[in-house]
Design a protein around this motif. Structure first.
Motif, mmCIF file in Angstrom:
data_model
loop_
_atom_site.group_PDB
_atom_site.id
_atom_site.type_symbol
_atom_site.label_atom_id
_atom_site.label_comp_id
_atom_site.label_asym_id
_atom_site.label_seq_id
_atom_site.Cartn_x
_atom_site.Cartn_y
_atom_site.Cartn_z
ATOM 1 N N ASN A 1 40.536 34.495 45.019
ATOM 2 C CA ASN A 1 41.289 34.388 43.556
ATOM 3 C C ASN A 1 42.751 34.405 43.931
ATOM 4 N N MET A 2 43.667 33.346 43.844
ATOM 5 C CA MET A 2 44.510 33.178 44.218
ATOM 6 C C MET A 2 45.854 33.361 42.832
ATOM 7 N N ASN A 3 46.892 33.862 43.203
ATOM 8 C CA ASN A 3 48.203 33.859 42.216
ATOM 9 C C ASN A 3 49.263 33.765 43.045
ATOM 10 N N THR A 4 49.984 32.563 42.607
ATOM 11 C CA THR A 4 51.380 32.278 43.261
ATOM 12 C C THR A 4 52.523 32.523 42.146
ATOM 13 N N GLY A 5 52.131 33.472 41.322
ATOM 14 C CA GLY A 5 53.213 33.807 40.089
ATOM 15 C C GLY A 5 53.172 33.452 39.093
ATOM 16 N N GLY A 6 51.825 32.509 38.735
ATOM 17 C CA GLY A 6 51.681 32.125 37.185
ATOM 18 C C GLY A 6 50.440 32.301 37.005
ATOM 19 N N THR B 1 49.287 35.808 46.542
ATOM 20 C CA THR B 1 48.357 36.789 46.320
ATOM 21 C C THR B 1 47.086 36.213 46.706
ATOM 22 N N LEU B 2 46.209 36.740 47.544
ATOM 23 C CA LEU B 2 44.669 36.430 47.433
ATOM 24 C C LEU B 2 43.877 37.580 47.291
ATOM 25 N N ASN B 3 43.110 37.391 46.305
ATOM 26 C CA ASN B 3 42.206 38.639 46.100
ATOM 27 C C ASN B 3 42.835 39.961 45.925
ATOM 28 N N GLY B 4 44.039 39.728 45.304
ATOM 29 C CA GLY B 4 44.812 41.250 44.951
ATOM 30 C C GLY B 4 45.636 41.658 46.384
ATOM 31 N N ARG B 5 45.461 40.778 47.137
ATOM 32 C CA ARG B 5 46.323 41.399 48.596
ATOM 33 C C ARG B 5 47.344 40.174 48.751
ATOM 34 N N SER B 6 48.542 40.517 49.263
ATOM 35 C CA SER B 6 49.547 39.558 49.641
ATOM 36 C C SER B 6 49.146 38.982 51.259
ATOM 37 N N TYR B 7 49.384 37.664 51.289
ATOM 38 C CA TYR B 7 49.184 36.727 52.190
ATOM 39 C C TYR B 7 50.338 35.926 52.616
ATOM 40 N N SER B 8 50.829 35.909 54.039
ATOM 41 C CA SER B 8 51.974 35.178 54.300
ATOM 42 C C SER B 8 51.519 33.788 54.758
ATOM 43 N N VAL B 9 52.104 32.698 54.314
ATOM 44 C CA VAL B 9 51.705 31.481 54.585
ATOM 45 C C VAL B 9 52.360 31.106 56.000
ATOM 46 N N ILE B 10 51.622 30.618 56.711
ATOM 47 C CA ILE B 10 52.235 30.225 58.160
ATOM 48 C C ILE B 10 51.981 28.871 58.565
ATOM 49 N N ALA C 1 43.690 38.614 30.456
ATOM 50 C CA ALA C 1 45.064 38.604 30.971
ATOM 51 C C ALA C 1 45.595 40.204 30.692
ATOM 52 N N ALA C 2 45.276 40.526 29.591
ATOM 53 C CA ALA C 2 45.689 41.891 29.125
ATOM 54 C C ALA C 2 45.184 42.916 30.093
ATOM 55 N N LEU C 3 43.820 42.709 30.641
ATOM 56 C CA LEU C 3 43.098 43.635 31.497
ATOM 57 C C LEU C 3 43.385 43.427 32.914
ATOM 58 N N ASP C 4 43.639 42.206 33.289
ATOM 59 C CA ASP C 4 43.984 41.902 34.747
ATOM 60 C C ASP C 4 44.428 40.557 34.809
ATOM 61 N N LYS C 5 45.577 40.549 35.121
ATOM 62 C CA LYS C 5 46.708 39.221 34.809
ATOM 63 C C LYS C 5 46.389 38.239 36.202
ATOM 64 N N ASP C 6 45.734 39.016 37.250
ATOM 65 C CA ASP C 6 45.522 38.391 38.523
ATOM 66 C C ASP C 6 44.022 37.658 38.562
ATOM 67 N N LEU C 7 43.164 38.051 37.490
ATOM 68 C CA LEU C 7 41.735 37.637 37.664
ATOM 69 C C LEU C 7 41.535 36.185 36.843
ATOM 70 N N PRO C 8 41.208 35.378 37.745
ATOM 71 C CA PRO C 8 40.807 33.991 37.159
ATOM 72 C C PRO C 8 39.500 33.751 36.410
ATOM 73 N N LEU C 9 39.453 33.107 35.431
ATOM 74 C CA LEU C 9 38.024 32.895 34.803
ATOM 75 C C LEU C 9 37.545 31.609 35.398
ATOM 76 N N LEU C 10 36.215 31.665 35.539
ATOM 77 C CA LEU C 10 35.456 30.605 36.501
ATOM 78 C C LEU C 10 34.476 30.129 35.655
ATOM 79 N N ASN C 11 34.240 28.951 36.108
ATOM 80 C CA ASN C 11 33.044 27.900 35.081
ATOM 81 C C ASN C 11 33.162 28.347 33.906
ATOM 82 N N VAL C 12 34.401 28.027 33.231
ATOM 83 C CA VAL C 12 34.496 27.994 31.745
ATOM 84 C C VAL C 12 33.997 26.753 31.009
ATOM 85 N N MET C 13 32.709 26.803 30.470
ATOM 86 C CA MET C 13 32.090 25.744 29.900
ATOM 87 C C MET C 13 30.869 26.325 29.012
ATOM 88 N N PRO C 14 30.520 25.335 28.230
ATOM 89 C CA PRO C 14 29.212 25.506 27.243
ATOM 90 C C PRO C 14 27.977 25.786 28.287
#
Length: 811
Positions: free
Chosen positions: A103-108, A173-182, A657-670
């Protein structure tokens, strides 16, 4: 060489003199060669093309652990990888990797990316250099959890960071932890598997401690690089000895495990056989189209050679040898096939763009490289030259037998042998067309039947959203609270009729099986039965509308600490608890379902049988366990809606988003789209087979029309004499139609026999229709005969309008 060049120039002029024939033949060949080029580009991109961005891929090897039978592949634990890396002296490097979603979050908006946990020497072994920054250092692969650094794929760098070099040194942010891009991987680098494009790479030491430290916790794949002068057999022997040493030292985890070393392949060994089988079916189908096109052009070429009898007779009369004539005609044939191959490449480029635009019905990180490379061009060239030689030889040999005297006197051709050859081409073309048409009809009929199969539940109107709390770092108590709060919020949204959670989604390829021991079967405790398994909450059966036949559904009282309960399906009830009806299973119990205490699990309900893995599967035993008694961080929310899905899903996103803004929604489909994954091979086969089946019918119609039309032109004088002697138009019409229909009937008989033998191999892809279904065999045969009638009718009508006086003066 000068003579050859002269023959080529003459062949080009000859083709240009008859632009109509050249255009029709070239387009016909382009359809067949283009279809083969398209499918071969897929085979090339998945199975044959070396992975790009890797130095000397021919020196790489795949290393697998094998079961005692030697037939199944297994992965390695971290300790096993370290042992093999340190002890194997024949390799220039041995690296390990495993795939993992992040789960990745780059600020958006948070999003799901596919990553690889890799050993520190991963990029070194593959011989890859960074496009920006650097790759991992040796110290970043030694101490667990101390180096949260990440390498980005070139695609992710472009799409998410605008190709900005300043991203090096920044944190994401990956899985709720900060990683440095090298660093950033080069643009051509696509990882180690064809079609599976990682977005990020992180050190293997960032793997969870239990997975990393437990000897029995496997999941790592290994790739090595051979030292110069070392063979695979030598590595196989050395690593085999190491495997035996591990088996002696750790019999509990390594007894019976061997080593399999083979050249590195872009397709994992576990699925390589299935991929090759499916690709073979597609190549067989397009091969039939090419045969149809070639036989069509072969008949057209023979007819054209007949029309050139006088020209060929003059060349023979002035001293040209028979083999010189054959060579000239073969050169013209191969030129024609090369033109068709060139146009076919253009068609393949368009078709490949269409394939790449197709979106899979799931969030699958697939990235295929299906471009036209040297191997595809060489394939097209070889196919064009080989088919040009093969299908141009018979017309050339027939044409070289021209009777010089009769041809120079303009006598009618004594074309019995040539007529038979042309007829043989057309019969073969019709037979192949029928095989293709029957195959396509089976696929299309099967796909249509798939929509009428009783699934055991009603997916229409149900939306699905998957969450992975484990990846986000949730503990069990946090995860339970998150799902409880989210369900309450979503259930209160306007337009939501019912909400439930399930660990697995039926028919999307993710179901799993567990072993159980059923009381009363007489089996000893160590003999267990494998059954399908899912974890669901109290309202699951209501949400997907799966009938509870007997007993009850799960309730809030089925929680942690309460007696363990389960719900089974009809098949499990009948198979293991025989009685007058399925009610005999209620109140019975069994053990298993991953319970470490070995306690018994009471059956409290029986639900209707459903489809779990494939639509064509036989009924199989299945067990459901309540979510409260078997927590899982990765669950799929099922939402039955009564209003517009877009507004409901937008509201769900806001609540998440109200419960966890960093949690992505996966496989959103019928849910209907989720279960469509199981139909993907059939959809591909039906689409390709149906399209090429229509192409085959069109080509067959052209072939029948061509030979009947040519026959009419050659028999003009005969038809005039018949009409002068009193033959009616109906008699002439019937005579010409009979010729076309007899050819079609002969082709149909042969095609039915071939189809009856070949379609039996398609049984695993068919639903609700037999591989030798008589309705399809009869229907397609009649349809092809009808096409033959239509194709023969216009030349037959033209024959009825022959003027006897003109015909009697016809050459």
């Amino acid at each position: 060489m000068e003579t050859l060049l002269r023959d080529i120039r003459y062949g080009v002029r000859s083709l240009l003199k008859r632009p109509g024939f050249t255009a029709v033949a070239a387009i016909t060949l382009a359809l067949g060669i283009g279809a083969n080029t398209t499918i071969f580009s897929v085979v090339n991109g998945i199975l044959l093309r070396p992975l790009p961005g890797i130095t000397r891929p021919d020196r790489l090897i795949d290393v697998h652990a094998t079961a005692p039978s030697g037939s199944s592949f297994h992965s390695f634990s971290h300790s096993e990888f370290l042992y093999y890396r340190e002890q194997t002296k024949q390799l220039d490097g041995l690296m390990a990797y495993t795939g993992r979603p992040f789960n990745m979050n780059t600020g958006g908006q948070p999003e799901r990316v596919y990553g690889m946990l890799v050993s520190g020497n991963y990029f070194y072994v593959l011989g890859t250099r960074p496009a920006q920054g650097r790759f991992f250092l040796s110290e970043e692969d030694q101490t667990p959890g101390t180096h949260p650094v990440v390498v980005l794929s070139h695609g992710l760098w472009q799409q998410r960071f605008g190709s900005n070099p300043a991203v090096i040194g920044k944190d994401i942010t990956l899985n709720g932890r900060s990683y440095s891009v090298i660093g950033v991987a080069p643009e051509t680098f696509r990882g180690t598997s064809a079609g599976l494009m990682p977005d990020i790479w992180v050190p293997l030491m960032m793997r969870q401690g239990a997975e990393r430290e437990e000897r029995g916790s496997r999941g790592l794949e290994m790739i090595g690089r051979l030292k110069e002068g070392v063979t695979i057999a030598q590595v196989q022997g050395a690593m085999g000895l190491l495997a035996n040493q591990l088996a002696e030292a750790y019999p509990d985890t390594n007894r019976g495990l061997g080593i399999d070393v083979r050249p590195a392949s872009p397709v994992p060994g576990q699925v390589r056989g299935a991929v090759i089988g499916f690709m073979s079916i597609l190549m067989f189908i397009v091969g039939l189209v090419l045969l149809i096109a070639c036989t069509n052009v072969g008949a057209m070429t023979l007819a054209r050679a007949n029309a050139r009898r006088k020209e060929l007779a003059i060349r023979l009369a002035v001293g040209a040898g028979r083999w010189r004539i054959v060579r000239q005609l073969l050169i013209e044939s191969m030129l024609l096939f090369l033109i068709g191959g060139g146009i076919g490449i253009l068609l393949a480029v368009w078709a490949i763009r269409f394939l790449l635009a197709y979106k899979l019905p799931a969030d699958v990180p697939v990235s295929l490289d299906l471009g036209i490379d040297v191997r595809v061009l060489l394939f097209t060239l070889v196919v064009s030259l080989a088919t040009g030689l093969l299908f141009g030889l018979a017309p050339a040999l027939q044409a070289s037998k021209t009777d010089v005297l009769s041809a120079l006197k303009n006598d009618s051709p004594a074309g019995t042998q040539r007529s038979r050859t042309r007829s043989a081409f057309v019969v073969a073309q019709i037979a192949i067309s029928l095989v293709l048409l029957i195959t396509a009809s089976l696929f299309v009929r099967s796909l249509r039947n798939a929509g009428t199969i009783d699934l055991g539940f009603h997916p229409e109107g149900v939306e699905t959203v998957t969450f992975d709390l484990d990846t986000q770092g949730y503990k069990e108590a946090q995860g339970r609270e998150f799902y409880r709060e989210l369900q309450q919020r979503v259930a209160a949204l306007p337009g939501v009729r019912s909400v439930s959670l399930a660990r697995m989604v039926p028919l999307n390829g993710s179901n799993m099986k567990v072993s159980v021991n059923v009381a009363g079967t007489g089996a000893p405790e160590e003999q267990r039965t494998m059954v399908g398994f899912n974890v669901v909450d109290a309202r699951y059966f209501e949400t997907i509308e799966m009938p509870v036949l007997l007993g009850r559904s799960f309730s809030d009282s089925d929680k942690q600490g309460a007696p363990s309960v389960a719900i089974i399906n009809e098949t499990m009830a009948r198979r293991f608890y025989p009685g007058d009806d399925v009610s005999s299973a209620l109140g019975k119990s069994f053990s298993g379902l991953e319970r470490e205490d070995g306690g018994r699990i009471e059956i409290v309900g029986v639900v209707k049988d459903a489809k779990y893995d494939t639509l064509g599967e036989d009924p199989q035993p299945f067990v459901y366990q309540p979510y409260q008694q078997s927590y899982s961080g990765e669950m799929t929310m099922h939402i039955r809606t009564a209003s517009e899905r877009a507004s409901v899903l937008a509201s769900v996103r806001r609540e998440v988003a109200a419960l966890d803004k960093d949690l992505p929604l996966l496989n959103v489909m019928p849910l209907t789209e989720q279960i469509g994954v199981s139909l993907l091979p059939l959809r591909v086969a039906a689409t390709v087979g149906g399209t090429l089946g229509l192409v085959g019918v069109v080509l067959a119609a052209i072939g029948i029309f061509g030979i009947v039309n040519y026959s009419v032109s050659q028999r003009t004088r005969e038809i005039g004499i018949r009409m002068a002697l009193g033959a009616r138009s109906w008699d002439v019409l019937r005579m010409v139609l009979r010729q076309g229909l007899w050819l079609a009937l002969a082709g149909v008989v042969i095609g039915v026999g071939i189809s009856f033998a070949l379609t039996r191999a398609l049984g695993s892809l068919l639903y609700g229709v037999g591989a030798t279904d008589p309705l399809i065999f009869i229907g397609t045969s009649l349809a092809l005969l009808a096409v033959a009638f239509v194709a023969s009718y216009q030349p037959a009508r033209r024959a009825t309008k022959v003027d006897p006086l003109v015909a009697l003066r016809y050459e």
